[in-house]
Enzyme design. Structure first.
Site, PDB file in Angstrom:
ATOM      1  N   LYS A   1      -4.868   6.135   4.424  1.00 16.04           N
ATOM      2  CA  LYS A   1      -4.613   7.358   3.812  1.00 16.04           C
ATOM      3  C   LYS A   1      -5.450   7.247   2.587  1.00 16.04           C
ATOM      4  O   LYS A   1      -5.081   6.457   1.797  1.00 16.04           O
ATOM      5  CB  LYS A   1      -3.214   7.680   3.525  1.00 16.04           C
TER       6      LYS A   1
ATOM      7  N   MET B   1       0.514   0.825  -7.477  1.00 15.31           N
ATOM      8  CA  MET B   1       0.203   2.006  -7.541  1.00 15.31           C
ATOM      9  C   MET B   1       0.620   2.936  -9.113  1.00 15.31           C
ATOM     10  O   MET B   1       0.886   3.963  -8.871  1.00 15.31           O
ATOM     11  CB  MET B   1       0.926   3.109  -6.407  1.00 15.31           C
TER      12      MET B   1
ATOM     13  N   ASP C   1      -5.819  -0.335   7.552  1.00 13.41           N
ATOM     14  CA  ASP C   1      -5.836   0.562   6.274  1.00 13.41           C
ATOM     15  C   ASP C   1      -7.039   0.153   5.346  1.00 13.41           C
ATOM     16  O   ASP C   1      -7.928  -0.868   5.464  1.00 13.41           O
ATOM     17  CB  ASP C   1      -4.524   0.124   5.507  1.00 13.41           C
TER      18      ASP C   1
HETATM   19  N1  SAH Z   1       1.511  -3.883   1.019  1.00 13.82           N
HETATM   20  C1  SAH Z   1       0.629  -3.912  -0.302  1.00 13.82           C
HETATM   21  C2  SAH Z   1       0.845  -2.950  -1.267  1.00 13.82           C
HETATM   22  C3  SAH Z   1       0.301  -1.675  -0.751  1.00 13.82           C
HETATM   23  S1  SAH Z   1       0.535  -0.364  -2.072  1.00 13.82           S
HETATM   24  C4  SAH Z   1       0.892  -5.353  -0.870  1.00 13.82           C
HETATM   25  O1  SAH Z   1       1.952  -5.853  -0.466  1.00 13.82           O
HETATM   26  O2  SAH Z   1       0.304  -5.731  -1.629  1.00 13.82           O
HETATM   27  C5  SAH Z   1      -0.972  -0.310  -2.829  1.00 13.82           C
HETATM   28  C6  SAH Z   1      -0.975  -0.760  -4.286  1.00 13.82           C
HETATM   29  O3  SAH Z   1      -1.037  -2.374  -4.371  1.00 13.82           O
HETATM   30  C7  SAH Z   1      -2.125  -0.411  -5.154  1.00 13.82           C
HETATM   31  O4  SAH Z   1      -2.041   1.023  -5.823  1.00 13.82           O
HETATM   32  C8  SAH Z   1      -2.141  -1.557  -6.238  1.00 13.82           C
HETATM   33  O5  SAH Z   1      -1.179  -1.354  -7.087  1.00 13.82           O
HETATM   34  C9  SAH Z   1      -1.419  -2.657  -5.492  1.00 13.82           C
HETATM   35  N2  SAH Z   1      -2.622  -3.593  -4.821  1.00 13.82           N
HETATM   36  C10 SAH Z   1      -3.242  -3.669  -3.646  1.00 13.82           C
HETATM   37  N3  SAH Z   1      -4.282  -4.647  -3.704  1.00 13.82           N
HETATM   38  C11 SAH Z   1      -4.404  -4.797  -5.016  1.00 13.82           C
HETATM   39  C12 SAH Z   1      -5.326  -5.536  -5.721  1.00 13.82           C
HETATM   40  N4  SAH Z   1      -6.168  -6.429  -4.961  1.00 13.82           N
HETATM   41  N5  SAH Z   1      -5.271  -5.769  -6.821  1.00 13.82           N
HETATM   42  C13 SAH Z   1      -4.434  -5.193  -7.990  1.00 13.82           C
HETATM   43  N6  SAH Z   1      -3.497  -4.386  -7.259  1.00 13.82           N
HETATM   44  C14 SAH Z   1      -3.572  -4.356  -5.891  1.00 13.82           C
END
Ligand code: SAH
Length: 500
Positions: free
Chosen positions: A57, A172, A35
């Protein structure tokens, strides 16, 4: 033979937060489907023959649908492949890993799930915000902020969230933040409750904004916060003020370009990262060892006859030993050994030689001074150096009556920057030069540091080369080694930081 699919979490962005299992699986996979939000360099350890495929995506971009990704995982598994499905954070936290596992189970393809460090915990942690706390948060909820809370039929029970006795963590949620904040306070959550947004959590560019539930959306808008970001509502957000640590590191927010040869860059880069900088490696030069023939071969053959051997760089030290072929440190047993600086002395020590002379200032002139009491008249001296080194040292030794063999062990050649490296250089706030050749070769290749960047030089010789080429030096190290350069850069960044 049946394959296997690993649903693997790669953590929130800091490569150091990838698990050991994750790295092992990347290193052995036949195929990796990844991803967008995986850490930089996450795929560096993949097998050279592994099939790497982006299936993320992105808004507006044509990529695979979830059904297509599921089908691809099933197909690859059935074809007997060892497949890593690599996702940001944790695969089962807003990662659609559950759906992929269901598809694999339904198709009878074996799979494993490798949890990752999820952004909703890690980004707050790097901002100094514990999602639970003995005094103020006994529970934590992970919520998707993707849903428009004003839409009827929302899957989220906003009244329940407003009453939830603990920390709320939204993934998100940046686009919908005004609606989320409105909806929560409208349902009875205290408008003055602390709230935080953490942008690019665990990355060197992490930014944290703390305000109240009522004020946070306005701040986020005003400061132009962009995804990925975590939104957190809860009393614990206040702790950012007292135990926020990442954003206090002296080089946090700085982008530092390292122009030295790739083979030498890692020590400097690592130290800069520890101080909080984002490092872009933009090597301007490469070391090319000379073939062992001619003068070099002659010097090596009679290396036992020298009474003094001078090393002017770590590369020179390493390459002389390489040139010794089947012989070893004992070939140098009879000579006094001089090293221009601590890096060179360390390279010698690695090969079992402790330098007799290391000057306090690490330039050729200082090495000459340091040898002032050494009897040289009539002695054979070897200077093991780079091809285009200045003649200061051999000239001075000859003046004192030594028979000097001045031998080049390697050439320093230009290393053109690729597009990614140029883009990195353009974002730099500091550009570091550790030798004249890094300056010369970078500028000769037609690349210039961006005007906004501060130019840092390791010492007066490098600075002079820069100034001659019309490049103004902003910071010059007082001690002319890597430690000295880091010290000078850090002091400059600290002095320039606007007091909070
Ligand atoms: N599976 C991932 C989440 C995916 S959804 C997890 O467990 O972290 C994607 C969302 O994750 C983004 O919109 C944001 O809200 C958050 N996210 C992912 N990486 C991030 C980061 N480095 N800093 C802040 N938010 C993050």
């Amino acid at each position: 033979m049946s394959g296997i699919v690993y649903l693997v979490g790669a953590g929130p962005g800091d490569p150091g937060l990838m698990t050991r299992r994750c790295l092992e699986l990347i290193a052995t996979a036949d195929a990796i489907l990844y991803d967008r939000l995986i850490p930089p360099g996450a795929l560096d350890g993949a097998r050279p023959d592994a099939e790497l495929r982006y299936v993320g995506k992105e808004p507006g971009a044509a990529a695979l649908s979830q059904e297509e990704t599921n089908a691809l995982l099933v197909d690859l598994g059935r074809a007997g492949k060892r497949v890593v499905r690599l996702k940001g954070g944790d695969p089962f936290v807003f990662g659609r890993g559950g759906e992929e596992a269901e598809a694999l189970a339904a198709a009878g393809v074996p799979f494993e799930v490798v949890p990752g460090v999820t952004a909703g915990v890690a980004a707050p942690a790097y901002a100094g915000i514990p999602v639970t706390h003995r005094d103020s948060a006994s529970a934590v909820a992970f919520i998707t902020g993707h849903e428009d809370p004003s839409k009827p039929g929302s899957a989220i029970d906003w009244d329940a969230l407003a009453r939830f006795p603990g920390t709320l963590v939204f993934y998100m949620g940046i686009r919908n933040l005004p609606l989320i904040a409105e909806r929560l306070s409208g349902s009875g959550r205290d408008r003055n409750e602390p709230a935080a947004v953490i942008e690019r959590g665990t990355h060197p560019g992490q930014r944290t904004i703390v305000d109240t539930l009522a004020g946070i959306a306005g701040r986020v808008e005003a400061e132009g916060v962009r995804p990925p970001a975590i939104t957190l509502v809860g009393a614990v957000a206040e702790l950012h003020e007292t135990i926020g640590w990442l954003e206090r590191r002296p080089l946090h927010g700085e982008v530092v370009a390292v122009t030295r040869a790739r083979a030498q860059a890692s020590g400097l880069a690592e130290r800069l990262r520890e101080l909080g900088a984002e490092v872009v490696e933009t090597p301007a030069i490469r070391i090319e060892p000379r073939p062992v023939d001619g003068e070099l071969r002659a010097a090596i053959e009679r290396v036992e006859e020298y009474s003094l051997i001078c090393f002017t760089s770590p590369n020179g030290a390493r390459l002389l030993f390489d040139a010794l072929g089947t012989r070893d440190a004992r070939a140098l047993a009879g000579a006094a050994v001089a090293a221009i600086g601590p890096g060179t002395a360390a390279a010698l020590l690695e090969r079992g030689i402790r330098a007799d002379v290391v000057p306090a200032r690490f330039v050729a002139e200082a090495l000459v001074e340091a040898l002032a009491d050494t009897e040289l008249a009539g002695r054979r001296v070897l200077v093991a150096r780079a091809a285009e080194a200045r003649p200061v040292l051999p000239d001075a030794l000859r003046e004192r009556g030594a028979a000097v063999d001045d031998v080049a062990l390697y050439d320093t050649v230009a290393e053109p920057l690729d597009d990614g490296q140029r883009a990195g250089l353009d974002r730099a706030t500091y550009v570091t030069f550790t030798s004249s050749s890094t300056v010369r070769f970078l500028l000769e290749s037609g690349v210039r540091p961006p005007d906004a960047a501060r130019v840092v030089s390791i010492g007066p010789v490098t600075s002079a080369t820069a100034e001659e080429s019309g490049l103004a030096v902003d910071v010059e190290a007082e001690r002319h080694d890597i430690d000295g350069l880091i010290e000078a850069l850090t002091a400059d960044a600290t002095a320039r930081r606007v007091p909070a």
